[in-house]
Motif scaffolding. Structure first.
Motif, PDB file in Angstrom:
ATOM      1  N   ALA A  21      24.008  -0.428 -15.465  1.00 29.11           N
ATOM      2  CA  ALA A  21      23.722   1.009 -15.513  1.00 29.11           C
ATOM      3  C   ALA A  21      24.884   1.899 -15.098  1.00 29.11           C
ATOM      4  O   ALA A  21      24.955   3.058 -15.518  1.00 29.11           O
ATOM      5  N   VAL A  22      25.803   1.384 -14.281  1.00 28.35           N
ATOM      6  CA  VAL A  22      26.867   2.216 -13.715  1.00 28.35           C
ATOM      7  C   VAL A  22      28.222   1.704 -14.197  1.00 28.35           C
ATOM      8  O   VAL A  22      28.610   0.575 -13.866  1.00 28.35           O
ATOM      9  N   GLU A  23      28.923   2.508 -14.957  1.00 28.44           N
ATOM     10  CA  GLU A  23      30.190   2.097 -15.556  1.00 28.44           C
ATOM     11  C   GLU A  23      31.220   1.693 -14.513  1.00 28.44           C
ATOM     12  O   GLU A  23      31.964   0.723 -14.687  1.00 28.44           O
ATOM     13  N   SER A  24      31.264   2.420 -13.397  1.00 25.44           N
ATOM     14  CA  SER A  24      32.257   2.102 -12.369  1.00 25.44           C
ATOM     15  C   SER A  24      32.041   0.702 -11.800  1.00 25.44           C
ATOM     16  O   SER A  24      33.000   0.004 -11.458  1.00 25.44           O
ATOM     17  N   PHE A  25      30.785   0.276 -11.697  1.00 24.51           N
ATOM     18  CA  PHE A  25      30.502  -1.076 -11.208  1.00 24.51           C
ATOM     19  C   PHE A  25      30.905  -2.115 -12.246  1.00 24.51           C
ATOM     20  O   PHE A  25      31.521  -3.132 -11.928  1.00 24.51           O
ATOM     21  N   HIS A  26      30.564  -1.872 -13.483  1.00 22.02           N
ATOM     22  CA  HIS A  26      30.904  -2.821 -14.541  1.00 22.02           C
ATOM     23  C   HIS A  26      32.418  -2.992 -14.637  1.00 22.02           C
ATOM     24  O   HIS A  26      32.920  -4.109 -14.732  1.00 22.02           O
ATOM     25  N   ARG A  27      33.132  -1.887 -14.570  1.00 21.59           N
ATOM     26  CA  ARG A  27      34.587  -1.937 -14.680  1.00 21.59           C
ATOM     27  C   ARG A  27      35.209  -2.653 -13.489  1.00 21.59           C
ATOM     28  O   ARG A  27      36.177  -3.385 -13.627  1.00 21.59           O
ATOM     29  N   PHE A  28      34.641  -2.436 -12.311  1.00 24.50           N
ATOM     30  CA  PHE A  28      35.250  -3.006 -11.105  1.00 24.50           C
ATOM     31  C   PHE A  28      35.013  -4.513 -10.987  1.00 24.50           C
ATOM     32  O   PHE A  28      35.907  -5.256 -10.577  1.00 24.50           O
ATOM     33  N   PHE A  29      33.830  -4.966 -11.366  1.00 26.98           N
ATOM     34  CA  PHE A  29      33.494  -6.368 -11.129  1.00 26.98           C
ATOM     35  C   PHE A  29      33.635  -7.270 -12.353  1.00 26.98           C
ATOM     36  O   PHE A  29      33.697  -8.481 -12.208  1.00 26.98           O
ATOM     37  N   ASP A  30      33.670  -6.694 -13.556  1.00 23.75           N
ATOM     38  CA  ASP A  30      33.800  -7.516 -14.759  1.00 23.75           C
ATOM     39  C   ASP A  30      35.265  -7.770 -15.042  1.00 23.75           C
ATOM     40  O   ASP A  30      36.020  -6.861 -15.333  1.00 23.75           O
ATOM     41  N   ARG A  31      35.688  -9.035 -14.977  1.00 20.74           N
ATOM     42  CA  ARG A  31      37.088  -9.404 -15.176  1.00 20.74           C
ATOM     43  C   ARG A  31      37.367  -9.879 -16.596  1.00 20.74           C
ATOM     44  O   ARG A  31      38.416 -10.445 -16.874  1.00 20.74           O
ATOM     45  N   SER A  32      36.434  -9.699 -17.521  1.00 16.02           N
ATOM     46  CA  SER A  32      36.634 -10.201 -18.882  1.00 16.02           C
ATOM     47  C   SER A  32      37.663  -9.362 -19.617  1.00 16.02           C
ATOM     48  O   SER A  32      37.901  -8.203 -19.281  1.00 16.02           O
ATOM     49  N   PRO A  33      38.298  -9.923 -20.686  1.00 16.13           N
ATOM     50  CA  PRO A  33      39.268  -9.160 -21.468  1.00 16.13           C
ATOM     51  C   PRO A  33      38.671  -7.889 -22.057  1.00 16.13           C
ATOM     52  O   PRO A  33      39.303  -6.852 -22.098  1.00 16.13           O
ATOM     53  N   ALA A  34      37.404  -7.969 -22.505  1.00 17.05           N
ATOM     54  CA  ALA A  34      36.782  -6.789 -23.094  1.00 17.05           C
ATOM     55  C   ALA A  34      36.666  -5.661 -22.076  1.00 17.05           C
ATOM     56  O   ALA A  34      36.904  -4.497 -22.372  1.00 17.05           O
ATOM     57  N   ALA A  35      36.304  -6.033 -20.859  1.00 13.61           N
ATOM     58  CA  ALA A  35      36.190  -5.019 -19.811  1.00 13.61           C
ATOM     59  C   ALA A  35      37.540  -4.436 -19.478  1.00 13.61           C
ATOM     60  O   ALA A  35      37.680  -3.254 -19.192  1.00 13.61           O
ATOM     61  N   GLU A  55      31.704 -12.201  -6.803  1.00 12.76           N
ATOM     62  CA  GLU A  55      31.491 -11.541  -8.094  1.00 12.76           C
ATOM     63  C   GLU A  55      31.908 -12.395  -9.288  1.00 12.76           C
ATOM     64  O   GLU A  55      31.329 -12.297 -10.378  1.00 12.76           O
ATOM     65  N   ARG A  56      32.918 -13.265  -9.103  1.00 12.83           N
ATOM     66  CA  ARG A  56      33.388 -14.046 -10.239  1.00 12.83           C
ATOM     67  C   ARG A  56      32.295 -14.990 -10.743  1.00 12.83           C
ATOM     68  O   ARG A  56      32.042 -15.107 -11.939  1.00 12.83           O
ATOM     69  N   GLY A  57      31.637 -15.647  -9.824  1.00 15.42           N
ATOM     70  CA  GLY A  57      30.548 -16.533 -10.223  1.00 15.42           C
ATOM     71  C   GLY A  57      29.375 -15.771 -10.808  1.00 15.42           C
ATOM     72  O   GLY A  57      28.759 -16.209 -11.787  1.00 15.42           O
ATOM     73  N   LEU A  58      29.066 -14.608 -10.224  1.00 17.61           N
ATOM     74  CA  LEU A  58      27.951 -13.804 -10.728  1.00 17.61           C
ATOM     75  C   LEU A  58      28.202 -13.313 -12.146  1.00 17.61           C
ATOM     76  O   LEU A  58      27.282 -13.262 -12.967  1.00 17.61           O
ATOM     77  N   MET A  59      29.448 -12.940 -12.442  1.00 18.84           N
ATOM     78  CA  MET A  59      29.764 -12.412 -13.769  1.00 18.84           C
ATOM     79  C   MET A  59      29.932 -13.526 -14.806  1.00 18.84           C
ATOM     80  O   MET A  59      30.013 -13.255 -15.994  1.00 18.84           O
ATOM     81  N   ARG A  60      29.978 -14.796 -14.315  1.00 17.03           N
ATOM     82  CA  ARG A  60      30.165 -15.895 -15.250  1.00 17.03           C
ATOM     83  C   ARG A  60      28.837 -16.594 -15.546  1.00 17.03           C
ATOM     84  O   ARG A  60      28.210 -16.354 -16.559  1.00 17.03           O
ATOM     85  N   GLN A  91      37.453 -19.992 -20.224  1.00 14.68           N
ATOM     86  CA  GLN A  91      37.101 -18.573 -20.236  1.00 14.68           C
ATOM     87  C   GLN A  91      37.777 -17.830 -19.091  1.00 14.68           C
ATOM     88  O   GLN A  91      38.345 -16.745 -19.276  1.00 14.68           O
ATOM     89  N   ASP A  92      37.746 -18.425 -17.905  1.00 11.25           N
ATOM     90  CA  ASP A  92      38.369 -17.789 -16.742  1.00 11.25           C
ATOM     91  C   ASP A  92      39.877 -17.671 -16.918  1.00 11.25           C
ATOM     92  O   ASP A  92      40.471 -16.626 -16.629  1.00 11.25           O
ATOM     93  N   LEU A  93      40.505 -18.749 -17.373  1.00 13.42           N
ATOM     94  CA  LEU A  93      41.958 -18.749 -17.497  1.00 13.42           C
ATOM     95  C   LEU A  93      42.427 -17.806 -18.588  1.00 13.42           C
ATOM     96  O   LEU A  93      43.445 -17.123 -18.437  1.00 13.42           O
TER      97      LEU A  93
END
Length: 615
Positions: A118-132, A83-88, A548-550
């Motif tokens: 489309a699904v908030e639970s997925f975005h929250r679970f897999f997005d590791r950004s500060p905004a998320a 997921e980290r690579g996919l979200m980056r 960005q990751d760090l």
């Protein structure tokens, strides 16, 4: 697992966040997965290659390694990866290999992207950004109306049983310095509330004798709120019902009490207000009374979901104000300084990263024109300031890194010699001292230029010395994230903090160490950790993707540390840096571990002579 849709659906029902999907959507997603039976040793993907999708382990075991071959973790059934690579940028951030033969399910990129959108639970679970991360914490406004009731509670619940004598109840209020008591049954369920006003109007000036039981005097079945209610709900209930005390209940059980005094105190405490009071304090005792309110400010700032760098900056600003007031008091007591000077802070105050737990790290830099007699003045000066900081809650440094130590109260020429020596001979002590002293920041004094010239020359000398930089890199790798290999955390094994992790020394410190090395490499003058990482990214010593990751990892770790301290303060405990991972929900625990994985990956890259994983 059998090769049929029903078995995939059943499996996904036990895996988060798929378990949040409605049945029809879950069946549709299950059809999208591609099955892959892989033998032991098979490489699933390699670092840097485009990813086909998100992987989910059904059986067997998967080994994850960073770009330099360092082992990150072992994954088993129900664990996701990729997921980290996919979200980056869509490219693998690690290398994955089958450690034991088994079955993987692969969710194609298009389906994964659509679900996250489309699904908030997925975005929250897999997005590791500060905004998320902030979204996951339901970020609200910083004012009282937007605060959660749970974030306004502090201290322990004070309650009594209905058969308690009113005199005993009055003593309870006096001893705990509260104006009301919750009245509960043996299981803690709320039955009523009794206030000081009830005591005076119903007992002292009423018809009830002092031998009466609280159950006869209390207000039964009072208006109450749950912990998820907002500050606006408190205000509305109090205004609508004309009350000044509002019980907070969860499942019918009393968990706290909010009063009008609490609301007034909340609105009165701000960093600007405390600094205003400190600037006008007449003595150290007055300042100590003001700084005693810092824990409450921390709870408010965290509860209002300020970014961690804002919270720590505001708390550090208070420490700076206390220091400057003490500098003025010392000069008023001893007379004008006999030579130009500057007082600088290092450690967390120097980096503007103070939290609810802070000691003092400071030094005095004096102009070369000072005589030996003049230096005696500055030694007395340092003791006045350092003793005042101790009285105000900034405890003496355990390592004696303070201006009261003659070693750290010196003329500019001596300081320049210190840094030249550390750079030329980077032994373990030199590495430790350089790590601390490279975080210096001017707090006050008559000649800031003394420090500026020293800093500029030191950065040039340090960046030129590749051996020194190599030693500083090695030193930066001594603090490692608390990662266990089996998809968990390496917790403390014994003692008071058994089964906890140290969010300071194994969390924020590793990132601060990495940022310091990048600042040395790029000759960057920034001292704050986040500012250093951003400057390094701009200067090119840290790549855009690595930075960005760090930054995202650091934001999550630092925010978790502050939230842990705020929770401890609300529970009436002294704040510290220790967290039991088991206390976190699965979602937060997963994100925190991923943040530690990022830090360890960047440490590995630094150790192999690379700026980051993206290069």
């Amino acid at each position: 697992m059998r090769d049929d849709l029903a078995s995939v659906v059943t499996f996904l029902e036990g895996v988060h966040p798929y378990d949040t999907l409605p049945r029809n959507d879950l069946v549709r997603v299950a059809r999208s997965f591609v099955r892959r039976e892989l033998s032991e040793g098979t490489e699933i993907y390699h670092h840097g290659v485009p990813l086909e999708g998100l992987y989910l382990v059904c059986s067997g075991a998967v080994e994850i390694r960073d770009a330099n071959g360092g082992l990150v973790s072992h994954l088993g059934p129900r664990n996701s990866f990729g997921e980290r690579g996919l979200m980056r940028d869509g490219r693998a951030a690690t290398t994955a290999r089958m450690e034991e033969a088994g079955l993987l399910l692969m969710l194609p990129v298009a389906e994964f992207t659509a679900l996250c959108a489309a699904v908030e639970s997925f975005h929250r679970f897999f997005d590791r950004s500060p905004a998320a991360s902030l979204s996951a914490r339901a970020r609200s406004g910083a004012d009282l109306a937007g605060m959660r009731v749970a974030d306004l509670l502090s201290g322990k619940v004070v309650a009594c049983r209905p058969e308690t004598n009113v005199v005993e109840a009055a003593r309870l209020m006096r001893d705990h310095h509260v104006s009301s008591l919750g009245v509960t049954d043996a299981e803690g369920r709320l039955l009523g509330i009794v206030t000081q006003r009830d005591m005076s109007s119903k007992v002292l000036a009423g018809n009830f004798p002092t031998s009466a039981e609280v159950g006869r005097v209390m207000t039964p079945d009072p208006v109450s709120l749950g912990p998820e209610a907002l500050g606006s709900d408190i205000l509305h209930r109090m205004f609508e019902h004309g009350i000044g005390h509002l019980p907070v209940t969860e499942g019918g059980r009393l968990i706290g009490m909010i009063t009008q005094t609490d609301l007034t105190r909340f609105q009165a405490v701000s960093s600007a207000g405390l600094i205003h009071e400190i600037a006008r304090a007449q003595d150290v005792a007055q300042m100590a009374a003001i700084t005693a309110r810092i824990p409450q400010l921390l709870v408010q700032l965290v509860g209002a979901h300020h970014a961690h760098e804002v919270t720590t900056r505001l708390i550090t600003d208070i420490a700076d104000a206390v220091t400057r007031r003490l500098l003025g008091m010392a000069e008023a007591q001893l007379g004008p300084a006999p030579a130009p000077w500057v007082w600088a802070a290092c450690g967390s105050q120097g980096r503007q990263e103070q939290t609810g737990v802070s000691d003092q790290d400071n030094c005095l830099i004096v102009d070369d024109s000072a005589s030996d007699a003049d230096m005696e003045y500055f030694r007395k000066f340092a003791h006045i300031v350092s003793d005042g900081l101790q009285a105000c809650g900034y405890v003496y440094c355990p390592g004696d890194m303070m201006a009261t130590n003659p070693r750290w109260c010196q003329r500019t020429e001596v300081w320049a010699r210190y840094f030249r020596s550390w750079i030329a001979t980077p032994n373990p002590e030199a590495q430790m001292l350089a790590s601390v002293m490279f975080d210096l920041r001017v707090i006050g004094g008559t000649a800031p230029a003394l420090f500026e010239a020293l800093q500029a020359q030191t950065l040039v000398n340090a960046a030129k010395n590749s051996i020194f930089v190599a030693h500083m890199i090695a030193n930066s790798l001594k603090h490692t994230p608390p990662l266990g290999l089996i998809r968990g955390f390496a917790t403390i094994r014994s003692g008071e903090h058994r089964n906890h992790i140290d969010l300071k020394h194994n969390g924020v410190v590793p990132v601060a160490d990495l940022a310091r090395v990048h600042a040395l490499r790029g000759r960057l003058v920034a001292v704050n950790t986040r500012a250093r990482l951003m400057a390094a990214r701009e200067a090119g010593t840290l790549s855009v993707s690595g930075g960005q990751d760090l930054l995202a990892a650091y934001d999550l770790i630092a925010q978790t540390r502050l939230e842990t301290q705020a929770r401890q303060i609300r529970q009436g405990q002294a704040p510290d840096n220790y967290l039991a991972p088991s206390a976190l929900p699965d979602f937060e625990r997963s994100h925190l571990r991923d943040a530690f994985v990022v830090v360890r990956s960047l440490q590995s890259a630094m150790g192999h002579g690379k700026a980051n994983l993206g290069q």
